[in-house]
Design a protein around this motif. Structure first.
Motif, mmCIF file in Angstrom:
data_model
loop_
_atom_site.group_PDB
_atom_site.id
_atom_site.type_symbol
_atom_site.label_atom_id
_atom_site.label_comp_id
_atom_site.label_asym_id
_atom_site.label_seq_id
_atom_site.Cartn_x
_atom_site.Cartn_y
_atom_site.Cartn_z
ATOM 1 N N GLY A 1 0.817 -1.210 0.000
ATOM 2 C CA GLY A 1 0.000 0.000 0.000
ATOM 3 C C GLY A 1 0.850 1.259 0.000
ATOM 4 O O GLY A 1 0.423 2.312 0.480
ATOM 5 N N GLY A 2 2.052 1.143 -0.553
ATOM 6 C CA GLY A 2 2.934 2.305 -0.622
ATOM 7 C C GLY A 2 3.557 2.681 0.707
ATOM 8 O O GLY A 2 4.135 3.758 0.832
ATOM 9 N N ALA B 1 5.568 4.093 -10.573
ATOM 10 C CA ALA B 1 5.255 2.726 -10.154
ATOM 11 C C ALA B 1 5.378 2.546 -8.651
ATOM 12 O O ALA B 1 4.791 1.610 -8.091
ATOM 13 N N GLY B 2 6.156 3.418 -7.977
ATOM 14 C CA GLY B 2 6.238 3.328 -6.522
ATOM 15 C C GLY B 2 7.592 3.588 -5.903
ATOM 16 O O GLY B 2 7.738 3.475 -4.681
ATOM 17 N N ALA B 3 8.596 3.936 -6.695
ATOM 18 C CA ALA B 3 9.925 4.189 -6.138
ATOM 19 C C ALA B 3 10.018 5.599 -5.563
ATOM 20 O O ALA B 3 9.653 6.572 -6.217
ATOM 21 N N SER C 1 5.260 18.238 -5.710
ATOM 22 C CA SER C 1 6.451 17.638 -5.122
ATOM 23 C C SER C 1 6.603 16.215 -5.624
ATOM 24 O O SER C 1 5.625 15.572 -6.046
ATOM 25 N N LEU C 2 7.815 15.712 -5.543
ATOM 26 C CA LEU C 2 8.086 14.357 -6.000
ATOM 27 C C LEU C 2 7.341 13.336 -5.150
ATOM 28 O O LEU C 2 6.905 12.296 -5.657
ATOM 29 N N SER C 3 7.198 13.606 -3.872
ATOM 30 C CA SER C 3 6.503 12.650 -2.998
ATOM 31 C C SER C 3 5.072 12.404 -3.465
ATOM 32 O O SER C 3 4.536 11.305 -3.287
ATOM 33 N N GLU C 4 4.455 13.401 -4.086
ATOM 34 C CA GLU C 4 3.105 13.222 -4.630
ATOM 35 C C GLU C 4 3.107 12.287 -5.830
ATOM 36 O O GLU C 4 2.089 11.658 -6.132
ATOM 37 N N ALA C 5 4.238 12.206 -6.512
ATOM 38 C CA ALA C 5 4.319 11.389 -7.722
ATOM 39 C C ALA C 5 4.576 9.919 -7.424
ATOM 40 O O ALA C 5 4.298 9.058 -8.263
ATOM 41 N N ASN D 1 -0.587 4.011 -9.603
ATOM 42 C CA ASN D 1 -1.477 3.132 -8.841
ATOM 43 C C ASN D 1 -2.623 3.904 -8.201
ATOM 44 O O ASN D 1 -3.727 3.389 -8.029
ATOM 45 N N LYS D 2 -2.362 5.169 -7.854
ATOM 46 C CA LYS D 2 -3.365 5.969 -7.150
ATOM 47 C C LYS D 2 -4.271 6.725 -8.101
ATOM 48 O O LYS D 2 -5.449 6.895 -7.842
ATOM 49 N N GLN D 3 -3.678 7.192 -9.210
ATOM 50 C CA GLN D 3 -4.419 8.123 -10.055
ATOM 51 C C GLN D 3 -4.594 7.634 -11.491
ATOM 52 O O GLN D 3 -5.281 8.256 -12.274
#
Length: 407
Positions: free
Chosen positions: A330-331, A353-355, A390-394, A399-401
């Motif tokens: 779940g990230g 993808a999640g990195a 911000s990068l954290s939003e990306a 998967n989220k959007q």
């Protein structure tokens, strides 16, 4: 050609390591590093010479000449944008792009990587006992595949020597980016004594780096990948966490060749022992889809050559594993993505993808040092394109959007 001509963003062919050294030290135009001579000649020899030069520059950094060289590097390659800052494990990463383990095995150039624009650097792999590695030749370029083949065998001077090197480096100047250390089992240590081997390396090094990585996924140490099995890995993680006492982030680096079931078990183990994150992925032993059929340096079929493949052939698989881990957790478990990053789009795909962070090695060899600012500028452009601040939003946004990655 008897002299190397330094041309921005262009790789030139140089006839000898001495010419390359002269080119770097001349520094008349933007930096052309020794590493990119490796396509023309002996990759390991060139690599070692680059590390020696960077070590010499770092040790003399308070001289006028070395200070000027480092400032030229920083002017050429360092980027600053608050949107790229990542905060993980109590550490601040000014940008998400790091140097992967394997490039600076003994930490000899640890003090210089920030000057190339990296937001983090991972040293090693280092073992408790010093070891020479596998017989040469053991490092190859596969230019048709934009790939590397290595069977180095974790050649390094050992944890005790690295600790001394880093102690001296940080005494000269404080580290300005987070530094990780990749820990590997010594070849002479039997598998049933692996936990103590890792712990002894950690004891030497725990004061000299910001995070640590348990490497159980290199294909070049006999039996090492067997330690990825949860029953083998659990005592190693438990021993390290007991020694650590929660003071340093500890991650595990995994193989791209794991099946989904084994990968899910490993992710569960990481959650159980509260690991700080997962690095996905190490090199692959797969030879599927390679354009290279015969390794020119040896004259043998590539399928007969031992070692791990890095670079472009790893790109899709490493991203698939990043996506799987993000979905499984779940990230909630940070991922460092590595494998086949050459362009801003490659980097964006892994972040989406999640990195949370990225690492490069082979791509940096092929693309040159301008790769770092190019990727960072491209990531900022992607954030703007998707309306993110911000990068954290990306991280994990596909998967989220449902944000596309190859738009």
């Amino acid at each position: 050609m008897t002299k190397a001509q330094l041309i921005p963003r262009q790789i030139v062919i140089i006839n000898s390591p001495m010419e390359e050294t002269n080119a770097m030290l001349t520094f008349g135009k933007p930096f052309y590093p020794l590493a990119f001579w490796t396509l023309q000649s002996n990759p390991e020899q060139a690599h070692q010479q680059l590390i020696k030069i960077l070590n010499r520059i770092d040790r003399s950094r308070h001289s006028w000449a070395a200070d000027w060289l480092l400032s030229q590097l920083e002017n050429s390659f360092c980027q600053s944008d608050p949107r790229l800052v990542q905060n993980l494990w109590g550490l601040t990463f000014n940008n998400p792009l790091g140097l992967a383990a394997g490039f600076d095995k003994d930490g000899l150039a640890a003090g210089t990587w920030a000057s190339f624009g990296f937001g983090l650097a991972e040293l090693g792999a280092v073992t408790h006992h010093p070891q020479p590695g596998n017989p040469r030749p053991r490092l190859f370029r596969l230019p048709q595949d934009r790939a590397g083949l290595n069977r180095m065998g974790a050649n390094n001077q050992g944890a005790k020597v690295m600790a001394k090197t880093l102690q001296e480096t940080w005494a000269r100047h404080p580290r300005t980016i987070p530094i990780g250390i990749n820990l590997c089992k010594s070849k002479i240590t039997p598998l049933d004594a692996a936990a103590l081997d890792y712990v002894e390396s950690f004891r030497y090094l725990k004061d000299w780096a910001d995070y640590f990585v348990v490497n159980v996924s290199s294909p070049n140490t006999p039996g090492l990948r067997d330690l990825q099995a949860t029953e083998q890995l659990e005592p190693i993680i438990a021993a390290l966490q007991a020694e650590n006492g929660g003071t340093k982030p500890i991650l595990v680096k995994i193989s791209p060749d794991l099946n989904w079931s084994d990968l899910a078990d490993l992710v569960q183990l990481a959650k159980t022992y509260q690991l700080a994150g997962i690095i996905a992925t190490n090199t692959t032993i797969s030879r599927e889809g390679l354009k290279t059929q015969i390794l020119k340096a040896t004259g043998k079929d590539i399928r007969e050559e031992a070692g791990g493949i890095s670079g472009m052939p790893l790109q899709k698989r490493s991203t698939e594993i990043i996506r799987f881990i993000w979905q499984q957790t779940g990230g909630q478990l940070p991922i460092i993505g590595v494998g086949g990053i050459f362009t801003p789009l490659d980097a964006w795909e892994k972040i989406a993808a999640g990195a949370s962070l990225l690492q490069v090695y082979t791509g940096w060899i092929y693309e040159g040092p301008w790769m770092v600012p190019n990727i960072l500028q491209g990531l900022v452009a992607k954030l703007e394109e998707h309306g993110l601040s911000s990068l954290s939003e990306a991280v994990g946004c596909e998967n989220k959007q449902g944000v596309g990655t190859r738009e």
